[in-house]
Scaffold this motif. Structure first.
Motif, PDB file in Angstrom:
ATOM      1  N   ASN A  85       0.822  -1.208   0.000  1.00  0.00           N
ATOM      2  CA  ASN A  85       0.000   0.000   0.000  1.00  0.00           C
ATOM      3  C   ASN A  85       0.857   1.260   0.000  1.00  0.00           C
ATOM      4  O   ASN A  85       0.523   2.237  -0.665  1.00  0.00           O
ATOM      5  CB  ASN A  85      -0.931   0.013   1.214  1.00  0.00           C
ATOM      6  N   ALA A  86       1.956   1.256   0.738  1.00  0.00           N
ATOM      7  CA  ALA A  86       2.829   2.437   0.794  1.00  0.00           C
ATOM      8  C   ALA A  86       3.437   2.752  -0.571  1.00  0.00           C
ATOM      9  O   ALA A  86       3.631   3.925  -0.916  1.00  0.00           O
ATOM     10  CB  ALA A  86       3.928   2.236   1.836  1.00  0.00           C
ATOM     11  N   ASP A  87       3.725   1.722  -1.351  1.00  0.00           N
ATOM     12  CA  ASP A  87       4.270   1.936  -2.696  1.00  0.00           C
ATOM     13  C   ASP A  87       3.202   2.522  -3.619  1.00  0.00           C
ATOM     14  O   ASP A  87       3.474   3.448  -4.391  1.00  0.00           O
ATOM     15  CB  ASP A  87       4.798   0.619  -3.266  1.00  0.00           C
ATOM     16  N   TRP A  88       1.984   1.966  -3.522  1.00  0.00           N
ATOM     17  CA  TRP A  88       0.879   2.510  -4.316  1.00  0.00           C
ATOM     18  C   TRP A  88       0.587   3.954  -3.895  1.00  0.00           C
ATOM     19  O   TRP A  88       0.279   4.803  -4.734  1.00  0.00           O
ATOM     20  CB  TRP A  88      -0.375   1.647  -4.189  1.00  0.00           C
ATOM     21  N   ALA A  89       0.678   4.234  -2.614  1.00  0.00           N
ATOM     22  CA  ALA A  89       0.439   5.603  -2.129  1.00  0.00           C
ATOM     23  C   ALA A  89       1.482   6.562  -2.690  1.00  0.00           C
ATOM     24  O   ALA A  89       1.163   7.698  -3.044  1.00  0.00           O
ATOM     25  CB  ALA A  89       0.441   5.638  -0.603  1.00  0.00           C
ATOM     26  N   ALA A  90       2.717   6.112  -2.797  1.00  0.00           N
ATOM     27  CA  ALA A  90       3.779   6.970  -3.325  1.00  0.00           C
ATOM     28  C   ALA A  90       3.517   7.338  -4.787  1.00  0.00           C
ATOM     29  O   ALA A  90       3.645   8.505  -5.171  1.00  0.00           O
ATOM     30  CB  ALA A  90       5.139   6.295  -3.173  1.00  0.00           C
ATOM     31  N   ILE A  91       3.112   6.358  -5.603  1.00  0.00           N
ATOM     32  CA  ILE A  91       2.839   6.677  -7.011  1.00  0.00           C
ATOM     33  C   ILE A  91       1.561   7.496  -7.135  1.00  0.00           C
ATOM     34  O   ILE A  91       1.458   8.401  -7.965  1.00  0.00           O
ATOM     35  CB  ILE A  91       2.826   5.423  -7.924  1.00  0.00           C
ATOM     36  N   ARG A  92       0.589   7.228  -6.295  1.00  0.00           N
ATOM     37  CA  ARG A  92      -0.635   8.032  -6.297  1.00  0.00           C
ATOM     38  C   ARG A  92      -0.299   9.487  -5.958  1.00  0.00           C
ATOM     39  O   ARG A  92      -0.734  10.408  -6.644  1.00  0.00           O
ATOM     40  CB  ARG A  92      -1.626   7.464  -5.282  1.00  0.00           C
ATOM     41  N   ASP A  93       0.506   9.694  -4.922  1.00  0.00           N
ATOM     42  CA  ASP A  93       0.869  11.052  -4.534  1.00  0.00           C
ATOM     43  C   ASP A  93       1.705  11.745  -5.613  1.00  0.00           C
ATOM     44  O   ASP A  93       1.575  12.941  -5.828  1.00  0.00           O
ATOM     45  CB  ASP A  93       1.628  11.047  -3.208  1.00  0.00           C
ATOM     46  N   ALA A  94       2.545  10.990  -6.286  1.00  0.00           N
ATOM     47  CA  ALA A  94       3.386  11.578  -7.337  1.00  0.00           C
ATOM     48  C   ALA A  94       2.586  11.974  -8.566  1.00  0.00           C
ATOM     49  O   ALA A  94       2.973  12.891  -9.296  1.00  0.00           O
ATOM     50  CB  ALA A  94       4.482  10.598  -7.737  1.00  0.00           C
ATOM     51  N   THR A  95       1.462  11.312  -8.797  1.00  0.00           N
ATOM     52  CA  THR A  95       0.715  11.553 -10.033  1.00  0.00           C
ATOM     53  C   THR A  95      -0.615  12.275  -9.841  1.00  0.00           C
ATOM     54  O   THR A  95      -1.107  12.912 -10.767  1.00  0.00           O
ATOM     55  CB  THR A  95       0.439  10.223 -10.758  1.00  0.00           C
ATOM     56  N   LEU A  96      -1.196  12.170  -8.655  1.00  0.00           N
ATOM     57  CA  LEU A  96      -2.554  12.688  -8.473  1.00  0.00           C
ATOM     58  C   LEU A  96      -2.702  13.784  -7.425  1.00  0.00           C
ATOM     59  O   LEU A  96      -3.661  14.544  -7.477  1.00  0.00           O
ATOM     60  CB  LEU A  96      -3.503  11.543  -8.081  1.00  0.00           C
ATOM     61  N   SER A  97      -1.822  13.866  -6.485  1.00  0.00           N
ATOM     62  CA  SER A  97      -2.083  14.690  -5.306  1.00  0.00           C
ATOM     63  C   SER A  97      -1.676  16.147  -5.390  1.00  0.00           C
ATOM     64  O   SER A  97      -2.143  16.941  -4.601  1.00  0.00           O
ATOM     65  CB  SER A  97      -1.399  14.072  -4.087  1.00  0.00           C
ATOM     66  N   HIS A  98      -0.806  16.488  -6.283  1.00  0.00           N
ATOM     67  CA  HIS A  98      -0.287  17.855  -6.234  1.00  0.00           C
ATOM     68  C   HIS A  98      -0.802  18.700  -7.381  1.00  0.00           C
ATOM     69  O   HIS A  98      -1.862  19.250  -7.336  1.00  0.00           O
ATOM     70  CB  HIS A  98       1.244  17.843  -6.181  1.00  0.00           C
ATOM     71  N   ASP A  99      -0.029  18.731  -8.456  1.00  0.00           N
ATOM     72  CA  ASP A  99      -0.361  19.711  -9.458  1.00  0.00           C
ATOM     73  C   ASP A  99      -1.420  19.237 -10.423  1.00  0.00           C
ATOM     74  O   ASP A  99      -1.806  19.954 -11.302  1.00  0.00           O
ATOM     75  CB  ASP A  99       0.932  20.242 -10.001  1.00  0.00           C
ATOM     76  N   SER A 100      -1.984  18.068 -10.186  1.00  0.00           N
ATOM     77  CA  SER A 100      -3.097  17.614 -11.028  1.00  0.00           C
ATOM     78  C   SER A 100      -4.361  18.432 -10.768  1.00  0.00           C
ATOM     79  O   SER A 100      -5.309  18.360 -11.513  1.00  0.00           O
ATOM     80  CB  SER A 100      -3.375  16.135 -10.802  1.00  0.00           C
ATOM     81  N   LYS A 101      -4.356  19.228  -9.703  1.00  0.00           N
ATOM     82  CA  LYS A 101      -5.511  20.072  -9.397  1.00  0.00           C
ATOM     83  C   LYS A 101      -5.579  21.286 -10.324  1.00  0.00           C
ATOM     84  O   LYS A 101      -6.618  21.901 -10.473  1.00  0.00           O
ATOM     85  CB  LYS A 101      -5.449  20.523  -7.941  1.00  0.00           C
ATOM     86  N   ASP A 102      -4.456  21.644 -10.955  1.00  0.00           N
ATOM     87  CA  ASP A 102      -4.430  22.777 -11.872  1.00  0.00           C
ATOM     88  C   ASP A 102      -4.835  22.280 -13.252  1.00  0.00           C
ATOM     89  O   ASP A 102      -4.020  21.829 -14.030  1.00  0.00           O
ATOM     90  CB  ASP A 102      -3.026  23.389 -11.908  1.00  0.00           C
ATOM     91  N   THR A 103      -6.109  22.365 -13.550  1.00  0.00           N
ATOM     92  CA  THR A 103      -6.619  21.814 -14.810  1.00  0.00           C
ATOM     93  C   THR A 103      -6.390  22.742 -16.002  1.00  0.00           C
ATOM     94  O   THR A 103      -6.703  22.377 -17.119  1.00  0.00           O
ATOM     95  CB  THR A 103      -8.122  21.511 -14.682  1.00  0.00           C
ATOM     96  N   THR A 104      -5.819  23.920 -15.785  1.00  0.00           N
ATOM     97  CA  THR A 104      -5.551  24.830 -16.897  1.00  0.00           C
ATOM     98  C   THR A 104      -4.297  24.420 -17.668  1.00  0.00           C
ATOM     99  O   THR A 104      -4.142  24.782 -18.823  1.00  0.00           O
ATOM    100  CB  THR A 104      -5.398  26.280 -16.392  1.00  0.00           C
ATOM    101  N   ASP A 105      -3.406  23.691 -17.048  1.00  0.00           N
ATOM    102  CA  ASP A 105      -2.172  23.259 -17.693  1.00  0.00           C
ATOM    103  C   ASP A 105      -2.385  21.877 -18.300  1.00  0.00           C
ATOM    104  O   ASP A 105      -2.647  20.916 -17.588  1.00  0.00           O
ATOM    105  CB  ASP A 105      -1.033  23.224 -16.659  1.00  0.00           C
ATOM    106  N   PRO A 106      -2.267  21.762 -19.637  1.00  0.00           N
ATOM    107  CA  PRO A 106      -2.494  20.458 -20.266  1.00  0.00           C
ATOM    108  C   PRO A 106      -1.539  19.371 -19.773  1.00  0.00           C
ATOM    109  O   PRO A 106      -1.870  18.191 -19.792  1.00  0.00           O
ATOM    110  CB  PRO A 106      -2.302  20.718 -21.760  1.00  0.00           C
ATOM    111  N   LYS A 107      -0.349  19.748 -19.313  1.00  0.00           N
ATOM    112  CA  LYS A 107       0.603  18.764 -18.803  1.00  0.00           C
ATOM    113  C   LYS A 107       0.091  18.063 -17.552  1.00  0.00           C
ATOM    114  O   LYS A 107       0.505  16.955 -17.250  1.00  0.00           O
ATOM    115  CB  LYS A 107       1.955  19.415 -18.516  1.00  0.00           C
TER     116      LYS A 107
END
Length: 173
Positions: A85-107
């Protein structure tokens, strides 16, 4: 107090998130070698998670993928039989938790898509069906950006071309 792994892990976590600076991340990461401190599985998770806190214009999905593979190689070398679970949490945090909230940037759409690709490629290494559900379908409850992949059937058809899965002999399918 001498420089040790917990100190570098704290510095890595706090400095990269606070300053959003890949140079600081790289400098702290290089300190592990400089001070002859091995990168443990905990360090590998922190390295991965911290990459996600740096904006998508600086840290690419390839950077995140490469760190994910480093983490998997580490857990495989330790004889771990499934992705924890800790490994899945790390990839989740790396891909979903931070700058994915800024939907104006296509990246920012690239990171959630990378998460889905990783789930597709590695879900067979889950401990059990409940863990598989938590990292996939149920994750969309907390990360609405994922809903279309599971509700519209995009998950099964997502293209993972170009992502090479390493041999992981200790992990069981």
């Amino acid at each position: 107090r001498p420089i040790d792994e917990p100190l570098l892990n704290i510095i890595l976590t706090k400095s990269s998130e606070a300053w959003n600076d890949k140079e600081i991340y790289d400098h702290v990461r290089n300190s592990y070698q400089l001070y002859d401190i091995p990168e443990t599985v905990i360090t590998k998770r922190i390295l991965l998670k911290t990459l996600g806190s740096i904006t998508a214009d600086v840290v690419t999905t390839k950077d995140i993928w490469n760190q994910w593979i480093e983490l998997l190689n580490k857990i495989d070398s330790m004889g771990q039989r499934y992705i924890a679970n800790a490994d899945w949490a790390a990839i989740r945090d790396a891909t979903l938790s931070h700058d994915s909230k800024d939907t104006t940037d296509p990246k920012t759409k690239e990171r959630p898509e990378l998460y889905v690709k990783i789930v597709k490629l590695f879900n067979q290494y889950c401990r059990d069906p409940a863990q598989r559900d938590r990292i996939s379908r149920l994750a969309s409850v907390y990360y609405p950006v994922l809903k279309t992949y599971w509700e519209e059937g995009k998950f099964d058809n997502i293209d993972t071309t170009g992502l090479e899965v390493p041999k992981l002999p200790s992990l069981q399918q």
